[in-house]
Design an enzyme around this catalytic site. Sequence first.
Site, PDB file in Angstrom:
ATOM      1  CG  ASP A 159      -2.005   1.662  -3.305  1.00 47.92           C
ATOM      2  OD1 ASP A 159      -2.069   1.455  -2.092  1.00 47.92           O
ATOM      3  OD2 ASP A 159      -2.553   2.649  -3.856  1.00 47.92           O
ATOM      4  CG  LEU A 180      -1.820  -1.240   1.345  1.00 46.00           C
ATOM      5  CD1 LEU A 180      -2.559  -1.238   2.670  1.00 46.00           C
ATOM      6  CD2 LEU A 180      -2.800  -1.273   0.183  1.00 46.00           C
ATOM      7  CB  CYS A 181       0.225   4.653  -1.255  1.00 40.64           C
ATOM      8  SG  CYS A 181       0.358   4.451  -3.022  1.00 40.64           S
ATOM      9  N   PRO A 182       2.615   4.627   1.037  1.00 45.41           N
ATOM     10  CG  PRO A 182       4.306   5.916   2.019  1.00 45.41           C
ATOM     11  CD  PRO A 182       3.077   5.105   2.344  1.00 45.41           C
TER      12      PRO A 182
END
Lengths: 79, 417, 240
Positions: free
Chosen positions: A43, A16-18
Site C-alpha cells: 500500500d 491496506l492503510c493503516p
Amino acid sequence: MSDVTPDLELDLKGLLCPMPMVRVSQNITNVPVGGVIRAVATDAGSMADIPAWAKSTGNEVMSAEKVGGEFVFFVKRIK
Amino acid sequence: MEKQTIDSMVGVLDARMNRQLKQYMDICARCAICKDACHQYVATQDMKYLPARRAELLRQIYRRYFTKAGQFLPALYEAREPDENLMDELYESTYACTGCRRCTYYCPFSIDTGWITSVSKGVLIAAGRGNEMLGQLADAALFKADNMDVFDEIIVNGFKDVVRELEEELGRPVAIPVDKQGADILYVALAGSHSIKPAAVIFDAAGASWTLSKFEAANYGFFFGDPAKAKLIADRFMNEAKRLGVKEVVITECGHAYRVAEMFYEAWAKEKMPFKVRHILEVIDEYIKDGRITVDPKGIAEKVTYHDPCQIGRNGGIYEQPRDIMHAIAPDFVDMTPNRETQWCCGGGGGIVAMEEFNDVRLKSGGKKVEQIKATGAKLLACPCENCRLQIEELSKVHDLGLRIVPVMELVAEALR
Amino acid sequence: MDWFSYLTSGIGVYVALVVFTGGMAWRAWQWSRTPKSPVRLALYPKPKTGPGRFGKLLVDTFAAPQSFKIAPAIMVAALLFHLAALAAFVGHLRLVHEFTPLVAVLGVDGMNTFAAWSGGAAGIIMLVAVLYWLGRRTFGAYKNLSVPEDYLLLALLLGIVLMGDHLRFVGGLHAATYQAWFASLMAFRPAFPAELTSSVTRYALDWHMLFVDAFLIYFPFSKLTHAIGAFATNAVRTGE
C-alpha cells in the site's frame, strides 16, 4: 540495507492503510531495543504512514524504498 | 490511585459533561433491554460488554463526584472512587465498544452508549489508560500534517503512482488533480490507492470538477477518544477545503470519517463551514440519477449483497442511496435481514480492528454478521466502510465464507459504460 | 391520630409532596442549566419535519416500539405497570373529590363495584409486574448489573402495592372514610375519622403511606427521574 540482518521479517503485502503501520507498531516490542524489523508492504500510503509513526513514537526508519511494486522498510527499535 | 490522577479524570468528565450525558447518567433504569441489541454481549454473554454496564462503570464515577446523593449514600448507588479494578474493567468495556449505537436504537430512553463510551475514553486517557495503538495512529496522522514539507513529496509521488497504475489498467489516462484551486469537490480518500482509483474513474466519467485531498479521511483521534486531536486531524482537510474554495467536501467510503465530518466537525470548530459535506455514495447516486454517468444495469451479474455500516446508516442516515446504486448496476442484489437501522454491527467499528488485544471478542462478535451474510447466499459483498471491510474479510477467512468484499464505488467503476 | 399515623399519614404526606415537587424541579433545573451537546446525536431514519419529529418523540416515549420488538416480556410488564399505576393514581383522585358524573351513571353501589374491580385489577397487575421485575433482577443472567438503588425502589413499590391491595381487598372500609381523612389533609388539619381510628385497617393505611412517602421522597434522587428525562433523551434521538 542488504548489510543489515533484520531480527524480524514482516509480510504486509495486501494490507491496506493503516494496517501496515499497525502491524509494525504491534511487532516493535517483539524485537530487542536496537533490533530491526524488515517490513514489505504494497500500500503506497505506508510510505508516509510508517515514517510518521516512527517519528511520533521515537523509533527510527533506517530506510524506506520502493522496489518494483513493493515498499520495503527497515525499522529500528530505539526504546 | 493517586489523587492527582483522580482529579484529572474528574476534570475531564466535568469538561465533557453536557445535558445529554447528565441525563443518560441519571435516568438509566438498568432494565438491560440493551443486552440483546449488542453484538458483543450476544456473542460472549460477558457483563462487561452489556451496554448498560459499559455506562454503569462511568456512572459509578459520576455518582461519586457529581451527585450529592452518591456522595452521601455511595453504597446505595454503587458510587465509587476509581481504583485499578474499575479502570481495568472500564478500559476493556470502553475500547471494545464499536460505537454502533444499536443499543441506543432499542433503548426505551434512547440512551447513547456510544456517546458515553466516547466520554469514558476521555476519562481513561486522563488516567494514562488510553489505548496506546489508537494514540500512536492519531499522533502519526498529526505528525504527517505538522511536517508536510517532508511528506508532501512522498504523498504526491504516491498519487502519481496511482495515475500510472490506472493508465496501465484502463489503457487511457485518468487525471487525479491535487491542490486544484476552485474545484467543486474536495475528495477525501484513505491512504490506500483502493479508495482513490474508483472515485477518480467515476469523477472522470461524470466530468466532475474535483481535486484529491492530500490528507486521509481516517480519524484515529476520534477512535482514541480525544476530541481535540480528532478535530486537529479533521482540520487538515477542512482547512484544505477552505483554502481551495471548494463547494463540497466528499468523504470516501469510510464510516467514522463521514460522521466526524458531517455530524461533529462544525460543533468542534464552532463555525459554519462554507461548503457542504457529503458521502461519496450520495454523489455517485446523484450522478446515476442525473445521467451524468451511465452504468450497465447488468454490470454486476453475480449475486451481491450490501452491508450497512453503522456510522453511515444508523448514525449517518444513508440507507437508500447505496441501495439505489446497487439496483442500478446489479440485477441480483439481495438485502440482508435485518437491514438498515436494525442491521447488526459487523464488529469491526470504533478502531477495534487496530487493537490486537480485542481480537477474540471482535471475531466472536461477528457471528451475527456471518449468519446474515450466509443467509443471503451471496459471495460478493458491497461495503462502504474500511473498518467493516477489514473485519468482514477476516470473518470470511475464519468462517471460510469465500467472500469478495469491495467498496460500492468499485462495483460502479466496473459497471461504467 | 397516634404519633405513627401522624408521621406517615399526616405530616409525612406534606413532607413527601414538598420534597418530591422541589426535588423534581431542582433536577429539571440542573439539567436545563447544563449546556446541550454541541454535536448531532440523532439516530436515523428520523422524520424531516418538526411536527413529525415531535410525534415520533411521543411514540418513542410512551410506546417504545423498538424496545417491544427486542424485549417483549419486559416491555409488556413495563407498559402494564405504568398503565396500572396511572389508573391507580386516577382512582385515588376519588379521595379528593367523588367522580360525580360517574356516580350519576352507575349509582352509588355501581360506583363502588366499578372502583373495586378497576382498583383491584390495577393493584394486582402492579403486584405481578413488581414481582416479575424483582425476579428478573435477582435471578437474570445480568443480575450483577443491578445496584442497591434498584432493589430499594422495588421494595418500596412492593410495600406500597401490598398495603394498597390489603386496603382494597381486606380492609373493608369504603371510600367515604378515606375521603374524610383526605379532606382533613387538604385542610392542613390531618386527622383520621372514627371509622379509621377504631379499625385495625388504619395500620395498613399507615404502612401504605409510609412506603408512599418514602417513595416520593426518594423519587427525585433516583433513576425514576426518567419520568421527565426520557422526553429529553428521546428528543435527542430524533433531533436535528
